[in-house]
Design a protein around this motif. Structure first.
Motif, PDB file in Angstrom:
ATOM      1  N   GLY A   1       0.976  -1.146  -0.079  1.00 34.51           N
ATOM      2  CA  GLY A   1       0.106   0.171   0.097  1.00 34.51           C
ATOM      3  C   GLY A   1       0.759   1.189  -0.248  1.00 34.51           C
ATOM      4  N   MET A   2       0.392   2.493  -0.561  1.00 38.09           N
ATOM      5  CA  MET A   2       1.099   3.507  -0.609  1.00 38.09           C
ATOM      6  C   MET A   2       0.074   4.874  -0.310  1.00 38.09           C
ATOM      7  N   ALA A   3       0.502   5.859   0.332  1.00 40.77           N
ATOM      8  CA  ALA A   3      -0.364   6.687   0.392  1.00 40.77           C
ATOM      9  C   ALA A   3       0.582   7.953   0.351  1.00 40.77           C
ATOM     10  N   ILE A   4      -0.252   9.261  -0.240  1.00 43.44           N
ATOM     11  CA  ILE A   4       0.803  10.474  -0.465  1.00 43.44           C
ATOM     12  C   ILE A   4       0.006  11.709   0.075  1.00 43.44           C
ATOM     13  N   PHE A   5       0.837  12.538   0.651  1.00 43.94           N
ATOM     14  CA  PHE A   5       0.281  13.991   1.059  1.00 43.94           C
ATOM     15  C   PHE A   5       1.250  14.992   0.527  1.00 43.94           C
ATOM     16  N   GLU A   6       0.923  15.365  -0.379  1.00 38.26           N
ATOM     17  CA  GLU A   6       1.734  16.442  -1.087  1.00 38.26           C
ATOM     18  C   GLU A   6       2.969  15.768  -1.553  1.00 38.26           C
ATOM     19  N   ASN A   7       4.083  16.142  -0.999  1.00 38.04           N
ATOM     20  CA  ASN A   7       5.462  15.350  -1.343  1.00 38.04           C
ATOM     21  C   ASN A   7       5.690  14.295  -0.346  1.00 38.04           C
ATOM     22  N   PHE A   8       5.050  14.106   0.647  1.00 38.25           N
ATOM     23  CA  PHE A   8       5.368  13.025   1.825  1.00 38.25           C
ATOM     24  C   PHE A   8       4.701  11.766   1.326  1.00 38.25           C
ATOM     25  N   VAL A   9       5.242  10.935   0.932  1.00 40.13           N
ATOM     26  CA  VAL A   9       5.045   9.432   0.566  1.00 40.13           C
ATOM     27  C   VAL A   9       5.508   8.336   1.571  1.00 40.13           C
ATOM     28  N   VAL A  10       4.417   7.561   1.864  1.00 45.40           N
ATOM     29  CA  VAL A  10       4.616   6.462   2.797  1.00 45.40           C
ATOM     30  C   VAL A  10       4.305   5.169   2.075  1.00 45.40           C
ATOM     31  N   LYS A  11       5.138   4.123   2.232  1.00 48.53           N
ATOM     32  CA  LYS A  11       5.022   2.773   1.673  1.00 48.53           C
ATOM     33  C   LYS A  11       4.778   1.798   2.796  1.00 48.53           C
TER      34      LYS A  11
ATOM     35  N   LYS B   1      10.929   6.598  18.128  1.00 49.28           N
ATOM     36  CA  LYS B   1      10.126   7.658  17.353  1.00 49.28           C
ATOM     37  C   LYS B   1       9.176   6.887  16.798  1.00 49.28           C
ATOM     38  N   ASN B   2       7.963   7.437  16.967  1.00 50.91           N
ATOM     39  CA  ASN B   2       6.694   6.916  16.528  1.00 50.91           C
ATOM     40  C   ASN B   2       6.147   5.542  17.173  1.00 50.91           C
ATOM     41  N   SER B   3       6.547   5.490  18.489  1.00 53.63           N
ATOM     42  CA  SER B   3       6.205   4.277  18.953  1.00 53.63           C
ATOM     43  C   SER B   3       4.592   4.069  19.168  1.00 53.63           C
ATOM     44  N   MET B   4       4.014   4.964  19.279  1.00 57.23           N
ATOM     45  CA  MET B   4       2.641   4.878  19.516  1.00 57.23           C
ATOM     46  C   MET B   4       2.114   4.453  18.215  1.00 57.23           C
ATOM     47  N   LEU B   5       2.429   5.207  17.090  1.00 54.39           N
ATOM     48  CA  LEU B   5       2.057   4.952  15.707  1.00 54.39           C
ATOM     49  C   LEU B   5       2.290   3.358  15.347  1.00 54.39           C
TER      50      LEU B   5
ATOM     51  N   SER C   1       6.462  -5.586  12.964  1.00 50.58           N
ATOM     52  CA  SER C   1       6.460  -4.283  12.266  1.00 50.58           C
ATOM     53  C   SER C   1       7.588  -3.354  12.409  1.00 50.58           C
ATOM     54  N   LEU C   2       8.315  -3.005  11.331  1.00 49.95           N
ATOM     55  CA  LEU C   2       9.544  -2.229  11.269  1.00 49.95           C
ATOM     56  C   LEU C   2       9.119  -0.834  10.623  1.00 49.95           C
ATOM     57  N   VAL C   3       9.098   0.045  11.450  1.00 45.34           N
ATOM     58  CA  VAL C   3       8.388   1.571  10.949  1.00 45.34           C
ATOM     59  C   VAL C   3       9.579   2.655  10.916  1.00 45.34           C
ATOM     60  N   LEU C   4      10.084   2.989   9.958  1.00 47.88           N
ATOM     61  CA  LEU C   4      10.967   3.889   9.705  1.00 47.88           C
ATOM     62  C   LEU C   4      10.523   5.153   9.163  1.00 47.88           C
ATOM     63  N   LEU C   5       9.977   5.973   9.889  1.00 46.41           N
ATOM     64  CA  LEU C   5       9.615   7.335   9.510  1.00 46.41           C
ATOM     65  C   LEU C   5      10.583   8.439   9.846  1.00 46.41           C
ATOM     66  N   VAL C   6      11.194   9.284   8.769  1.00 44.36           N
ATOM     67  CA  VAL C   6      11.974  10.281   9.075  1.00 44.36           C
ATOM     68  C   VAL C   6      11.609  11.598   8.847  1.00 44.36           C
ATOM     69  N   GLU C   7      10.245  11.869   8.022  1.00 40.93           N
ATOM     70  CA  GLU C   7       9.760  13.187   7.703  1.00 40.93           C
ATOM     71  C   GLU C   7       9.705  14.101   9.162  1.00 40.93           C
ATOM     72  N   LYS C   8      10.022  15.227   8.937  1.00 41.32           N
ATOM     73  CA  LYS C   8       9.971  16.098  10.194  1.00 41.32           C
ATOM     74  C   LYS C   8       9.223  17.263   9.726  1.00 41.32           C
ATOM     75  N   ASP C   9       8.818  17.461   8.264  1.00 41.45           N
ATOM     76  CA  ASP C   9       8.235  19.008   7.928  1.00 41.45           C
ATOM     77  C   ASP C   9       6.712  18.852   8.094  1.00 41.45           C
ATOM     78  N   PHE C  10       6.124  17.907   8.143  1.00 42.35           N
ATOM     79  CA  PHE C  10       4.849  17.929   8.268  1.00 42.35           C
ATOM     80  C   PHE C  10       4.201  17.649   9.860  1.00 42.35           C
ATOM     81  N   LYS C  11       3.060  18.152  10.172  1.00 41.80           N
ATOM     82  CA  LYS C  11       2.491  17.917  11.364  1.00 41.80           C
ATOM     83  C   LYS C  11       2.213  16.292  11.608  1.00 41.80           C
ATOM     84  N   GLN C  12       2.574  16.032  13.018  1.00 47.33           N
ATOM     85  CA  GLN C  12       2.509  14.845  13.289  1.00 47.33           C
ATOM     86  C   GLN C  12       0.843  14.053  12.779  1.00 47.33           C
ATOM     87  N   GLU C  13      -0.229  14.819  12.744  1.00 47.74           N
ATOM     88  CA  GLU C  13      -1.505  14.452  12.494  1.00 47.74           C
ATOM     89  C   GLU C  13      -1.346  14.097  10.822  1.00 47.74           C
ATOM     90  N   ILE C  14      -0.553  14.792   9.901  1.00 45.29           N
ATOM     91  CA  ILE C  14      -0.511  14.436   8.805  1.00 45.29           C
ATOM     92  C   ILE C  14       0.274  13.037   8.798  1.00 45.29           C
TER      93      ILE C  14
END
Length: 127
Positions: free
Chosen positions: A9-19, A68-72, A90-103
């Protein structure tokens, strides 16, 4: 032996892409989630599905490279193991810092939910 990718699965918000990708293991799944080019080890969470007696899905985060992001990560793992009825690592590697946590949360959950739907639609979640 080969690696069996069960769902993606993939989701995109502006230039933020999560796979998100599920790999089938023996009676369980490996879920990899990232906003980077390659998957990696971030927060590691082990989740088990609810039992037939009605208990909730449980998860435990393990600190490998930080929490980082343990609750998520916990929410992702519990949701995946509940829907797939199998344990999920689950292996969750999220590095993004420019967007709000809600996004970040919304986009990540969308990618994972699409991957769960892909697993289910392919019939890869049979017990």
């Amino acid at each position: 032996m080969s690696i069996n990718i069960s769902g993606e699965g993939m989701a995109i918000f502006e230039n933020f892409v999560v796979k998100a990708t599920f790999v089938s293991l023996n009676n369980s799944y490996l879920l990899m989630v990232t906003d980077q080019e390659q998957f990696g080890i971030g927060t590691v969470t082990l989740s088990s599905p609810p039992t037939e007696f009605g208990t909730k899905a449980t998860s435990s985060p393990f600190n490998i490279f930080g929490m980082k992001n343990s609750m998520l990560s916990n929410a992702i793992g519990r949701n995946a193991s509940k829907h797939l009825k199998k344990p999920v690592l689950s292996l969750v590697l999220l590095v993004e810092k420019d967007f709000k946590q809600e996004i970040i949360i919304k986009t990540t959950m969308e990618a994972v939910n699409k991957a769960i739907e892909d697993v289910i639609s392919k019939g890869n979640n049979k017990i």
